[in-house]
Design an enzyme around this catalytic site. Structure first.
Site, PDB file in Angstrom:
ATOM      1  NE  ARG A  68      -2.083  -1.853   3.617  1.00 32.34           N
ATOM      2  CZ  ARG A  68      -2.267  -1.371   4.888  1.00 32.34           C
ATOM      3  NH1 ARG A  68      -3.049  -0.007   4.886  1.00 32.34           N
ATOM      4  NH2 ARG A  68      -1.376  -1.832   5.375  1.00 32.34           N
ATOM      5  CE  LYS A 139       8.129 -20.790  -2.049  1.00 30.73           C
ATOM      6  NZ  LYS A 139       9.559 -20.089  -1.472  1.00 30.73           N
ATOM      7  CD  GLU A 166      20.739 -20.906  -5.469  1.00 30.57           C
ATOM      8  OE1 GLU A 166      19.567 -21.470  -4.810  1.00 30.57           O
ATOM      9  OE2 GLU A 166      21.290 -20.673  -6.049  1.00 30.57           O
ATOM     10  CB  VAL A 169      15.101 -23.652  -4.872  1.00 34.41           C
ATOM     11  CG1 VAL A 169      14.495 -25.189  -3.637  1.00 34.41           C
ATOM     12  CG2 VAL A 169      14.016 -23.315  -6.231  1.00 34.41           C
ATOM     13  CB  ALA A 171      16.076 -20.220   2.653  1.00 33.14           C
ATOM     14  N   GLY A 224       6.437 -20.345  14.916  1.00 32.78           N
ATOM     15  CA  GLY A 224       6.766 -19.311  13.805  1.00 32.78           C
ATOM     16  C   GLY A 224       7.629 -20.399  12.809  1.00 32.78           C
ATOM     17  CD  GLU A 227       5.062 -19.298   4.588  1.00 31.45           C
ATOM     18  OE1 GLU A 227       4.497 -18.407   3.867  1.00 31.45           O
ATOM     19  OE2 GLU A 227       6.540 -19.927   4.148  1.00 31.45           O
ATOM     20  CG  ASP A 238       6.279 -23.132  -0.080  1.00 28.76           C
ATOM     21  OD1 ASP A 238       6.228 -21.759  -0.797  1.00 28.76           O
ATOM     22  OD2 ASP A 238       6.705 -23.320   0.793  1.00 28.76           O
ATOM     23  CE  LYS A 242      10.520 -24.254  -0.769  1.00 21.88           C
ATOM     24  NZ  LYS A 242      11.461 -24.331   0.502  1.00 21.88           N
TER      25      LYS A 242
END
Ligand SMILES: NC(=O)c1ccc[n+]([C@@H]2O[C@H](COP(=O)([O-])OP(=O)(O)OC[C@H]3O[C@@H](n4cnc5c(N)ncnc54)[C@H](OP(=O)(O)O)[C@@H]3O)[C@@H](O)[C@H]2O)c1
Length: 382
Positions: A68, A139, A166, A169, A171, A224, A227, A238, A242
Site C-alpha cells: 500500500r 516463487k 536463488e 528453493v 532460502a 513461527g 507459514e 509450497d 520449488k
C-alpha cells in the site's frame, strides 16, 4: 505492457568500457519490507560502506514499497529501521516505483522483490524489458503460469537485464545456481530429489508417536516455523512450487498442475478460515498415526519428499529407509540430491537450513552482487 521507464543500456555490453577507478553506481529498490525485506535492508546498510571501499560498488537504496505504501528516496537509516511513520509516503504504484528506482541518468538498477505476490511477478517482464534487473525469493514467477514465465525470460534475453531467484528453493542454500552451473558446463539432469520444506522436515523429525501430530503442528505454528496459514506448508504446494522451479531450470516446462501432490490437509479443512483449520487440527492425527505405523512396519521413517525424474514430479510423505540420507537430516534441514550424468553413482547433495529471513535475504543480496559482478565489479578486497 508499456511503462514509463527510460531506455536503459545493457550493463553487460557496457562492462568492458567501465572506468574501474570510478565506483559503479547501482540503484536499488526493495519491494516488500516484511521479514526477508527487512533483513535485506539491514544487510545492505551494514555492507554498503565496505562494498564502496573494497569493491568500488556504490549501492544506492532509492525506494521501498509494500502493498500500500511506497517510500521514495529512502536512504535514511532511521527510516530503514522503522518504515511506517518515518517519512511521508504515497500509495504504491509498482511501475512508478520501478521508474523512480531506475532513475533518469542511465544508472544500473536492481529491484529486489521480497513479496510473495503474483501482482509483483506480473510486472517482471516489463521491468526486465526496460533493462531493470530483478532479484527475488518470490516463487510466483518461476513456478507460475508457463506463458508468463516464458514472457519474463524473453524480456530478460531481449534487454540483457538479469533475473536471479536463488532464494526461491533453498532460502540461503545454493540450489538453483548449483543446478545452473551443472547444466551450463554440459552436465545432464537425470533426477532431482529432496526434502524442500524445513517445516515438514521439523514436524516429521519430531513425530515419533509420543504426542499427536496436531500438537506438533500447533507447536511449530506458535514458534513461527510454519507459514501464517499452516496449510501452505502441510498441503505440499509450497514444495511443489520449488520442484517446478528446478524442473524449469533444467529446461522442462513443468506446471504446478503436472505435479502429483499428496496433501496432508484433509479435504474438509482445506477451504475454511485459518482459525477453523487450527481448531480442526486433530483430524490429522489418525491418518498420520497410521502412516507412522506403516513406516515402522517397513523398518523406515516418514519424510516429506519431492521428486522430479526428468519428466514428472511428485510431492508427499514417503517411507524412507533408516540409513537413507533423508533419515539423518537435522531439525529444519533441506536436502537436495542432484543425480546427473556426471554425478550418477553418487548424487551431488546440497544440505542445510532451508528457511529463515536472514539466510534468505543473504541469497537475495548475493544475487544482487552477482548482477554487479556481471558489470565488472570485483567481489573481494584486494
Ligand atoms: N521467510 C523465509 O524464511 C523465506 C524463505 C524462503 C523464501 N521466502 C520468500 O520470501 C518472500 C518474503 O517472505 P517474508 O517471510 O518476508 O514475507 P512477509 O513477511 O509476509 O513479507 C511480505 C512483504 O511483501 C509485501 N507485499 C505483499 N504484496 C505486495 C504487493 N502487491 N506489492 C508490494 N509489496 C507487497 C508485504 O507488504 P504488506 O504488509 O503491505 O502486505 C510485506 O512487506 C516470499 O516470497 C517467501 O516465499 C521466505
Amino acid at each position: 505492457m508499456s511503462i514509463a521507464i527510460a531506455p536503459y543500456r545493457s550493463p553487460l555490453r557496457a562492462a568492458p568500457l567501465r572506468d574501474v577507478a570510478a565506483p559503479l553506481v547501482v540503484n536499488v529498490g526493495i519491494v516488500g519490507p516484511g521479514k526477508v525485506g527487512t533483513a535485506l535492508l539491514a544487510q545492505l546498510r551494514a555492507a554498503t560502506p565496505r562494498l564502496l571501499r573494497d569493491c568500488r560498488l556504490e549501492l544506492r537504496l532509492r525506494a521501498v514499497c509494500d502493498s500500500r505504501h511506497m517510500w521514495l528516496d529512502c536512504d535514511d537509516e532511521a527510516l530503514n529501521g522503522r518504515l511506517h511513520g518515518a517519512q511521508t509516503w504515497r500509495p504504491t504504484e509498482l511501475d512508478e516505483f520501478a521508474a523512480y528506482v531506475a532513475g533518469e541518468h542511465g544508472e544500473a538498477a536492481v529491484l529486489a522483490d521480497c513479496s510473495a505476490s503474483d501482482l509483483v511477478a506480473d510486472r517482471y517482464a516489463g521491468w526486465l524489458g526496460a533493462g531493470i534487473h530483478v532479484v527475488t525469493p518470490n516463487k510466483r514467477a518461476a513456478s507460475g503460469p508457463v506463458d508468463r514465465w516464458r514472457h519474463i525470460r524473453a524480456a530478460a534475453d531481449a534487454s540483457g537485464a538479469r533475473l536471479h531467484y536463488e532464494g526461491t528453493v533453498g532460502a540461503g542454500l545454493p540450489v538453483v545456481q548449483t543446478l545452473r552451473d551443472l547444466l551450463d558446463t554440459g552436465d545432464e539432469l537425470m533426477a532431482v530429489e529432496g526434502m524442500l520444506s524445513g517445516t515438514l522436515a521439523w514436524l516429521l523429525n519430531r513425530f515419533d508417536g509420543s504426542v499427536p501430530f496436531s500438537v506438533l503442528v500447533r507447536e511449530a505454528h506458535d514458534m513461527g516455523y510454519t507459514e501464517p496459514d499452516a496449510r501452505d506448508d502441510l498441503s505440499g504446494m509450497d514444495v511443489a512450487r520449488k520442484l517446478v522451479i528446478l524442473a524449469r531450470e533444467a529446461g522442462v516446462a513443468l506446471s504446478l498442475d503436472d505435479v502429483a501432490v499428496r496433501s496432508l490437509v484433509p479435504e474438509a479443512l482445506a477451504h475454511g478460515s485459518r482459525d477453523a483449520f487450527m481448531a480442526g487440527l486433530a483430524a490429522l492425527d489418525e491418518p498420520m498415526a497410521a502412516m507412522l505405523a506403516e513406516a515402522r512396519e517397513a523398518g523406515g521413517v516418514l519424510r516429506h519428499v519431492a521428486r522430479f525424474d526428468g519428466r514428472q514430479g511428485s510431492v508427499g510423505v514417503r517411507v524412507v529407509d533408516r540409513d537413507h540420507a533423508f533419515a539423518h537430516a537435522h531439525l529444519t534441514d533441506n536436502v537436495v540430491r542432484f543425480a546427473t550424468r556426471r554425478y550418477c553413482d553418487n548424487a551431488l547433495v546440497v544440505q542445510g537450513p532451508g528457511a529463515g529471513p536472514e539466510v534468505t535475504a543473504a541469497a537475495v543480496f548475493t544475487d544482487l552482487l552477482r548482477v554487479a559482478g556481471a558489470m565488472g565489479v570485483k567481489r573481494c578486497a584486494c
